[in-house]
Scaffold this motif. Structure first.
Motif, PDB file in Angstrom:
ATOM      1  N   ILE A 137       0.844  -1.209   0.000  1.00  0.00           N
ATOM      2  CA  ILE A 137       0.000   0.000   0.000  1.00  0.00           C
ATOM      3  C   ILE A 137       0.876   1.256   0.000  1.00  0.00           C
ATOM      4  N   ASP A 138       1.920   1.226   0.806  1.00  0.00           N
ATOM      5  CA  ASP A 138       2.831   2.374   0.872  1.00  0.00           C
ATOM      6  C   ASP A 138       3.502   2.617  -0.485  1.00  0.00           C
ATOM      7  N   LEU A 139       3.858   1.547  -1.185  1.00  0.00           N
ATOM      8  CA  LEU A 139       4.455   1.685  -2.516  1.00  0.00           C
ATOM      9  C   LEU A 139       3.477   2.313  -3.496  1.00  0.00           C
ATOM     10  N   ILE A 140       2.207   1.915  -3.394  1.00  0.00           N
ATOM     11  CA  ILE A 140       1.168   2.475  -4.271  1.00  0.00           C
ATOM     12  C   ILE A 140       1.051   3.984  -4.048  1.00  0.00           C
ATOM     13  N   ASN A 141       0.953   4.380  -2.784  1.00  0.00           N
ATOM     14  CA  ASN A 141       0.803   5.805  -2.473  1.00  0.00           C
ATOM     15  C   ASN A 141       2.048   6.605  -2.832  1.00  0.00           C
ATOM     16  N   ALA A 142       3.215   5.942  -2.779  1.00  0.00           N
ATOM     17  CA  ALA A 142       4.468   6.638  -3.086  1.00  0.00           C
ATOM     18  C   ALA A 142       4.570   7.038  -4.558  1.00  0.00           C
ATOM     19  N   GLN A 143       3.759   6.413  -5.412  1.00  0.00           N
ATOM     20  CA  GLN A 143       3.813   6.730  -6.846  1.00  0.00           C
ATOM     21  C   GLN A 143       3.169   8.077  -7.153  1.00  0.00           C
ATOM     22  N   LYS A 144       2.285   8.536  -6.267  1.00  0.00           N
ATOM     23  CA  LYS A 144       1.626   9.843  -6.426  1.00  0.00           C
ATOM     24  C   LYS A 144       1.012  10.006  -7.822  1.00  0.00           C
ATOM     25  N   SER A 145       0.296   8.976  -8.244  1.00  0.00           N
ATOM     26  CA  SER A 145      -0.343   9.005  -9.560  1.00  0.00           C
ATOM     27  C   SER A 145      -1.592   9.866  -9.547  1.00  0.00           C
TER      28      SER A 145
ATOM     29  N   SER B  43      -8.086   1.280   2.022  1.00  0.00           N
ATOM     30  CA  SER B  43      -8.790   2.570   1.998  1.00  0.00           C
ATOM     31  C   SER B  43      -7.832   3.746   2.179  1.00  0.00           C
ATOM     32  N   GLN B  44      -6.555   3.446   2.442  1.00  0.00           N
ATOM     33  CA  GLN B  44      -5.542   4.505   2.525  1.00  0.00           C
ATOM     34  C   GLN B  44      -5.178   5.055   1.142  1.00  0.00           C
ATOM     35  N   ILE B  45      -5.540   4.321   0.092  1.00  0.00           N
ATOM     36  CA  ILE B  45      -5.180   4.738  -1.269  1.00  0.00           C
ATOM     37  C   ILE B  45      -6.068   5.902  -1.697  1.00  0.00           C
ATOM     38  N   LYS B  46      -5.451   7.050  -1.921  1.00  0.00           N
ATOM     39  CA  LYS B  46      -6.184   8.245  -2.348  1.00  0.00           C
ATOM     40  C   LYS B  46      -5.384   8.958  -3.437  1.00  0.00           C
ATOM     41  N   VAL B  47      -6.046   9.300  -4.536  1.00  0.00           N
ATOM     42  CA  VAL B  47      -5.385  10.012  -5.636  1.00  0.00           C
ATOM     43  C   VAL B  47      -6.320  11.115  -6.136  1.00  0.00           C
ATOM     44  N   PRO B  48      -5.786  12.104  -6.845  1.00  0.00           N
ATOM     45  CA  PRO B  48      -6.599  13.272  -7.230  1.00  0.00           C
ATOM     46  C   PRO B  48      -7.822  12.963  -8.084  1.00  0.00           C
ATOM     47  N   PHE B  49      -7.699  12.039  -9.059  1.00  0.00           N
ATOM     48  CA  PHE B  49      -8.815  11.762  -9.963  1.00  0.00           C
ATOM     49  C   PHE B  49      -9.667  10.571  -9.518  1.00  0.00           C
TER      50      PHE B  49
END
Length: 432
Positions: free
Chosen positions: A213-221, A246-252
């Protein structure tokens, strides 16, 4: 004999012929169903007999053969029992037995390959050598090749042990930059992160999952997508991991689709109503995760007055249920709109997507897991899953359209990964 009697007699014979013919067909079908099983059983017996012949070179004990066959028969019977009970769900007995059988089979196969190489060398030497030293018997196996085969047997076991202990959480970020003629200018440089096949019911180490999960969020996609198989069978499997994903949050936003395992088709439910209830609960959990579940529908992503279409369909896969309706998902979109499609099974791309009249520039799939076993190094890309799917991992392009097949975030069946690591895909969209 009257015409009526003759007619009745003929009808009786025809009916009897039809019955006998149908009975013969039924017997043939039963035999044809048994034939593959008999062939596999014969190959399995030959493999084990050959392995035993090699072990006998280094172990000269009368008890060896009986003990060997008792072990082989015992683990095979245990495997059959585990499979017959699988409809109730994957339990610890199933996991232990299937892993033990898989490791044994893989290690035996490797042992047999190296033993066979030694036998070929022995036969070739017997043909090409004109003189043999006194007392030398070319029909005797060399200890050297048996020792090599035993060493490779041990290395195979260790490799599988590593895959089980470390491989299943060894997350990799794989990045692709894709170029398009028709990408709206505002989306030049737009990034998305894709994961697939979470299979939450297989996880046992939440702390290791958190690293992913941390790796996913680190991509800042800009966009996050999940391409199906949230669970193995039951919706409840995801509950302990809702706080993590549910920690995964991105702008779009975060978007998802269903995979073949999400429908609960692989276990026995008390009633059909229970199965439907499970699916509805799973859909509700997508919402709790913060994932917008796309069910044969699309959304419009806008930036600076320009747009791209993100569509998602229910699972559509050859041999795994053709539920999704692509045309419905694309309703009210233009032929030349820039479109990204989420569709769990890559066989859908070949069947409907790559030649669809409405251009779908990028499709994102998963499903294959890369079979969690294979080689991707030194220019080699191979996994046994290639014999089932033409394209099983990474980027494919055809007809000026792209497909990406994610190797999966989780694991299923084999509780590990060897050579095909869990994947987090990052794709950057660029305008030509």
């Amino acid at each position: 004999m009257s015409k009526n009697d003759l007619s009745k007699k003929l009808k009786s014979k025809v009916a009897g012929f039809k019955f006998n013919f149908a009975a013969c067909l039924f017997k043939m079908k039963r035999r044809s169903g048994l034939l593959p099983i008999l062939i596999v059983a014969l190959i399995f017996f030959i493999l084990n007999a050959y392995v035993l012949s090699g072990i006998k070179v280094v172990i000269h004990q009368e008890w060896l053969a009986p003990a060997f066959w008792v072990f082989i028969v015992g683990i095979t019977v245990a495997l059959v029992l585990a499979i017959t009970k699988m409809r109730k769900g994957i339990n610890q007995f199933f996991t232990i037995v299937t892993h033990a059988f898989l490791i044994m089979l893989a290690a035996e196969t490797v042992f047999a390959i190296f033993l066979f190489i030694g036998d070929l060398y022995r036969v070739a030497s017997s043909i090409t050598t004109n003189f043999q030293p006194q007392g030398y018997h070319m029909d005797e196996r060399s200890y050297y090749w048996v020792d090599v085969a035993l060493m490779m047997f041990g290395l195979t076991v260790l490799l599988f042990a590593f895959g089980i202990r470390n491989g299943k959480y060894a997350y990799r970020v794989i990045k692709h930059t894709l170029y398009f003629d028709d990408l709206p200018q505002s989306f030049d440089g737009f990034t998305l992160t894709q994961i697939s096949d979470i299979h939450a019911g297989s996880f046992t180490k939440p702390k290791e999952v958190q690293k992913g999960i941390d790796l996913i969020n680190a991509q800042k996609s800009d966009l996050f997508v999940f391409t199906g198989d949230l669970v193995n069978n039951a919706a409840s499997e995801i509950v302990p991991y809702i706080p993590l994903f549910s920690q995964i949050k991105v702008p779009f936003g975060q978007f998802s689709v269903l995979g073949n395992h999400d429908y609960g088709d692989y276990i026995k439910w008390p009633t059909e109503a229970d199965k439907i209830k499970n699916l509805n609960q799973l859909k509700a959990y997508h919402q709790e995760l913060g994932f917008k579940l796309l069910l044969d529908e699309h959304v419009v992503l806008e930036k600076n007055g320009e747009k791209i279409i993100l569509a998602g369909i229910e699972n559509w896969g050859v041999g795994f249920g053709e539920r999704g309706d692509l045309n419905r998902a694309l309703q009210h979109t233009a032929v030349n709109d820039f479109k990204i499609l989420l569709s769990h099974d890559p066989s859908h791309w070949d069947a409907q997507v790559k030649n669809h009249p409405s251009k779908i520039q990028l499709s994102l799939a998963g499903h294959t897991h890369g079979m969690q076993f294979g080689i991707e190094a030194f220019g080699i890309k191979w996994s046994p899953v290639k014999y089932r799917y033409k394209h099983w991992a990474g980027i494919k392009t055809e007809n000026n359209r792209y497909l990406n097949v994610n190797r999966g975030f989780g694991f299923l069946g084999f509780s590990g990964r060897i050579g095909i690591w869990p994947e987090i895909t990052v794709i950057e969209l660029k305008r030509k």
